[in-house]
Structure formats: C-alpha cells, structure tokens
Design a protein around this motif. Structure first.
Motif, PDB file in Angstrom:
ATOM      1  N   GLY A 189       0.826  -1.211   0.000  1.00  0.00           N
ATOM      2  CA  GLY A 189       0.000   0.000   0.000  1.00  0.00           C
ATOM      3  C   GLY A 189       0.854   1.251   0.000  1.00  0.00           C
ATOM      4  N   THR A 190       1.960   1.213   0.726  1.00  0.00           N
ATOM      5  CA  THR A 190       2.864   2.373   0.759  1.00  0.00           C
ATOM      6  C   THR A 190       3.373   2.651  -0.648  1.00  0.00           C
ATOM      7  OG1 THR A 190       3.564   1.650   2.953  1.00  0.00           O
ATOM      8  CG2 THR A 190       4.916   3.332   1.891  1.00  0.00           C
ATOM      9  N   ASP A 206      -6.528   7.267   0.071  1.00  0.00           N
ATOM     10  CA  ASP A 206      -5.864   6.145   0.734  1.00  0.00           C
ATOM     11  C   ASP A 206      -6.969   5.206   1.198  1.00  0.00           C
ATOM     12  OD1 ASP A 206      -4.737   4.371   2.536  1.00  0.00           O
ATOM     13  OD2 ASP A 206      -3.277   5.812   3.303  1.00  0.00           O
ATOM     14  N   SER A 230      -4.061  -1.419   0.077  1.00  0.00           N
ATOM     15  CA  SER A 230      -3.076  -2.349   0.638  1.00  0.00           C
ATOM     16  C   SER A 230      -3.718  -3.716   0.738  1.00  0.00           C
ATOM     17  CB  SER A 230      -2.649  -1.886   2.035  1.00  0.00           C
ATOM     18  OG  SER A 230      -1.927  -2.917   2.692  1.00  0.00           O
ATOM     19  N   LYS A 232      -5.704  -6.649   6.044  1.00  0.00           N
ATOM     20  CA  LYS A 232      -6.732  -5.997   5.237  1.00  0.00           C
ATOM     21  C   LYS A 232      -7.863  -6.942   4.844  1.00  0.00           C
ATOM     22  CE  LYS A 232      -4.236  -2.269   5.382  1.00  0.00           C
ATOM     23  NZ  LYS A 232      -3.687  -2.131   6.736  1.00  0.00           N
TER      24      LYS A 232
HETATM   25  C1  LIG Z   1      -4.152   3.844   6.073  1.00  0.00           C
HETATM   26  C2  LIG Z   1      -2.956   3.086   5.575  1.00  0.00           C
HETATM   27  N1  LIG Z   1      -2.236   3.603   4.566  1.00  0.00           N
HETATM   28  C3  LIG Z   1      -1.168   2.960   4.062  1.00  0.00           C
HETATM   29  C4  LIG Z   1      -0.764   1.743   4.566  1.00  0.00           C
HETATM   30  C5  LIG Z   1       0.443   1.062   4.021  1.00  0.00           C
HETATM   31  O1  LIG Z   1       0.163  -0.200   3.505  1.00  0.00           O
HETATM   32  P1  LIG Z   1       1.309  -1.333   3.446  1.00  0.00           P
HETATM   33  O2  LIG Z   1       1.530  -1.831   4.828  1.00  0.00           O
HETATM   34  O3  LIG Z   1       0.730  -2.366   2.531  1.00  0.00           O
HETATM   35  O4  LIG Z   1       2.500  -0.678   2.882  1.00  0.00           O
HETATM   36  C6  LIG Z   1      -1.479   1.155   5.612  1.00  0.00           C
HETATM   37  C7  LIG Z   1      -1.059  -0.137   6.168  1.00  0.00           C
HETATM   38  O5  LIG Z   1      -1.532  -0.677   7.101  1.00  0.00           O
HETATM   39  C8  LIG Z   1      -2.599   1.859   6.139  1.00  0.00           C
HETATM   40  O6  LIG Z   1      -3.308   1.353   7.143  1.00  0.00           O
END
Ligand SMILES: Cc1ncc(COP(=O)(O)O)c(C=O)c1O
Length: 390
Positions: free
Chosen positions: A52-53, A148, A172, A177
C-alpha cells in the motif's frame, strides 16, 4: 480483517505447478486480478504492486506530485500515508480529523496554502470520508485528491467504490486488510497516461519491454512488481469479499440499532450502507470514559492504536525524510517554502477526539449469539458509565 482457506492454498499450488511465477505471461493471475478489481471499482486502470505504501508513492508521483509541493494528510492515519508523501519528495501537512475519525473537510480547507498540490483523504478502519465535501473543496482550490483506501478494501461512498472517486487511489493487501496476499497493493489511476506512469514506477525494466510504445517514455524507478502468488491469492480473496462485507455491514447496523436507545454517541458515518462495516465507533464524553468503555466492551481507544496518530510519526516530526541527506525532502531547497513545523497544537483537536473515541470490531465469522454478546457488553458499559457520571 481477512479469511484464508483451502482455496488460497490450492490457487498458490496451481501457480507453483504451472511454473509461471513471473507475472508477465498469457492468462496470468496478476493481470486477471487487475481486470476483475477494475470491474469491481468501475475503473479500468488498475496496477498491482508490492504494498500500500508503494501504491501511494506511485499514485502521487504519477500525478506529478513531488519537490516543492505540500500534501495534506489527516492527523489520524497509519504513518505510511505521510511517509509516502516524503518518498515522493513532497512535504506532508497535517490537518485535523473530526468525530467521524476521518479528515475534517473544514480543517482540510483551512490548511490549503500556496504550495498545496494534493490531499489524501484516508478511509480509516473501514469507515469512509466525507467525499462530496472533500471533492468540492479540492476542485475549488485545484487540489488533487488521492484516496488512501488501504484500510477500506471493498468499501464504497454513496455507491461509488472508494479508491475510484478521486484522481487516484491506493489499496493495501497486507496481512490485516479485507483482502490479503500477505503483502501487496494496488494503484487506481484516472487515465491511461497516469496508469502508464504507474506501470513504469512499479516496474521500470518491465515497462521498457511491455509498455514503452504507448505514450510514456520509460524513466528510471525502483521495482515493486507483484508475483503470480499474490495475483492467485487475490483472485480467490476477491470471490470472498462481497459476502464478508455484507456480513460486517449487517452486524454493524444491528449493533447500532440495538444500542440506539442508550446515552451513547455513535461516530457519524458518511455512508453507513456502503462502508466496510468493520468497526462500530462511539464518541465518549472524555478520555477516562473512553478507557473504561473500551475495557468493558473489548474495544480499542482510537488514539491508542500505535503509529496511527500524528504525534507518533517520528520520521515526520524529527524531519528525517531520507537516509541520504541529499535526497531528504526536508532539506531540499525546492521545499523551503513548504510548511513543516508540525506544532502539536495544530492537531490537538484530533488527539482529543481520538482519545475519547472507541472502536468495536465486527467480524464476518460472528454468529448471531456473538453479536448478542457484543451488544450486551455495550449496553452494560454505557449504563455503568452513565451512572458514574450522574
Ligand atoms: C491507512 C494506511 N495507509 C497505508 C498503509 C500502508 O500499507 P502497506 O503496509 O501495505 O505498505 C497502511 C497499512 O496498514 C494503512 O493502514
């Protein structure tokens, strides 16, 4: 929230037996998932990636957000949202949330300044943001909207899937999730050019031989390609998603209906029929009441989840934007006019709301009797807290 069963094991085993672990081949699992997720969202431009990042970074960069830009983020989101802004070279600016536990549109508007290029509304805990107001303000001020939707996989706002409403969206698929493949993410783009840039940002080398002739000149980037294991798991997970969401939404509605007569304030919901329904949130009168309520109902105080609150985002607060000072957005001259003082007073209102708000989780596997038990605990706790304060 996720459910994994034998179907996922069989899907991954099929990939291993096929020998096609790399995503680029005819009839691949990643491509099939991208098509299917695009259909679910009613947007054709979907690209899988590693997290997700990474999806947020690609979404920002594909829209041209970078050095010299400020991006408004809510004071309550996982730290990754703000860090993705830094990874794109821009500077995060923190706005308040309101009692809905999502971005306060008024605070968003107040924080718009000369350098504001984008806003990231975050659909936290399966709840959805007030997208009508956020979009109206953003359009009026020519600010890009990047959703997001990492914590709201499958949710919608007034019938429109989250992640598909703004200029770009990020999901993500990590372990926590609604759909998971262990680690993973997806970017939703508004048009073909942005989509191609995302493809190149995710896999520059792959883009060079699969997509370079279609309008976007290949540029250098890292690699965050998804594997066929991820695609195969997600194709199974997507089959499960609608049923899970329906059960969580129904459970949330039942809990709300059967606690409606109590002296309790449920957090306002911007789209109760369409959000994920994974959490019921109550706004208590103060932090002490919230602590007591959370303990009695096996809930969680929203301000005590760890790294979801601006006061805990140390790389932002300490201005450590990169391991290499030459690449640190806080030190980049292009950002010298951006606001980066992060005075805690600016988001104190968010902390107050978070410390007096409690989440109670639903679960797609809950039997009616388990929901009965949750409702009973909420009823008893609310009455005890009211008796104490009167
Ligand atoms: C609101 C939110 N944004 C971004 C992310 C980032 O996702 P990832 O852990 O897959 O990089 C998360 C991860 O938990 C999140 O909760």
């Amino acid at each position: 929230m996720y459910i994994i069963g034998d179907e996922e094991i069989e899907a991954v085993a099929r990939v291993i037996k096929s020998g096609h672990l790399f995503r680029y081949h005819e009839g691949g699992e990643c491509a099939r998932f991208e098509d299917r997720w695009g259909e679910y969202l009613d947007r054709p431009y979907v690209r899988l990636c590693a997290s997700g990042t990474n999806a947020l970074i690609c979404a920002l960069s594909s829209l041209g957000v970078g050095p010299g830009d400020e991006v408004i983020v809510p004071a309550h989101t996982y730290m990754a949202t703000a860090l993705a802004v830094l990874s794109s070279g821009a500077i995060p600016v923190i706005a308040n949330i309101d009692e809905s536990i999502t971005l306060d549109p008024d605070s968003f508007e107040q924080w718009i300044g000369a350098r504001t290029r984008a806003v990231i509304p975050v659909h936290m805990w399966g709840l959805v943001c007030d997208m009508d107001r956020i979009l109206e303000i953003a359009r009026r001020h020519h600010v890009l909207v990047i959703e997001d939707a990492c914590q709201c996989v499958g949710g919608a706002y007034k019938g429109r899937a989250v992640g598909s409403i703004g200029d770009a969206g990020a999901f993500s698929f990590n372990f926590f999730k609604n759909m998971t493949c262990g680690e993973g993410g997806a970017v939703i783009s508004r048009d073909k050019i942005a989509h191609q840039k995302v493809s190149c940002l995710i896999d520059s080398c792959g883009f060079f031989w699969t997509g370079k002739d279609e309008g976007v000149r290949p540029f250098a980037s890292g690699s965050a390609r998804a594997s066929e294991f991820q695609g195969a798991m997600l194709n199974v997970q997507l089959d499960r998603l609608p049923g899970m969401l329906e059960r969580m939404r129904n459970e949330k509605k039942r809990i709300l209906a059967e606690t409606a007569d109590l002296d309790l304030s449920p957090a306002p919901c911007h789209s109760l029929d369409h959000e994920c329904g994974s959490h019921v949130v109550y706004n208590l009168p103060g932090a002490a009441e919230a602590d007591a309520f959370a303990e009695r109902v096996d809930g969680t105080v929203c301000g005590k989840t760890g790294r979801h609150t601006a006061s805990e985002w140390s790389p932002v607060l300490d201005h450590t934007g990169h391991v290499n000072p030459g690449m640190d957005p806080f030190k980049n001259k292009a950002n010298r006019e951006c606001r980066m003082d992060y005075d805690p007073g600016n988001y104190q209102r968010s902390l107050d709301i978070l410390n007096r708000s409690v989440m109670v989780a639903t679960h797609p596997g809950h039997a009616e009797t388990e929901t009965d038990g949750i409702i009973q605990k909420i009823r008893t706790a609310a009455k005890e807290i009211q008796a104490k304060s009167s």
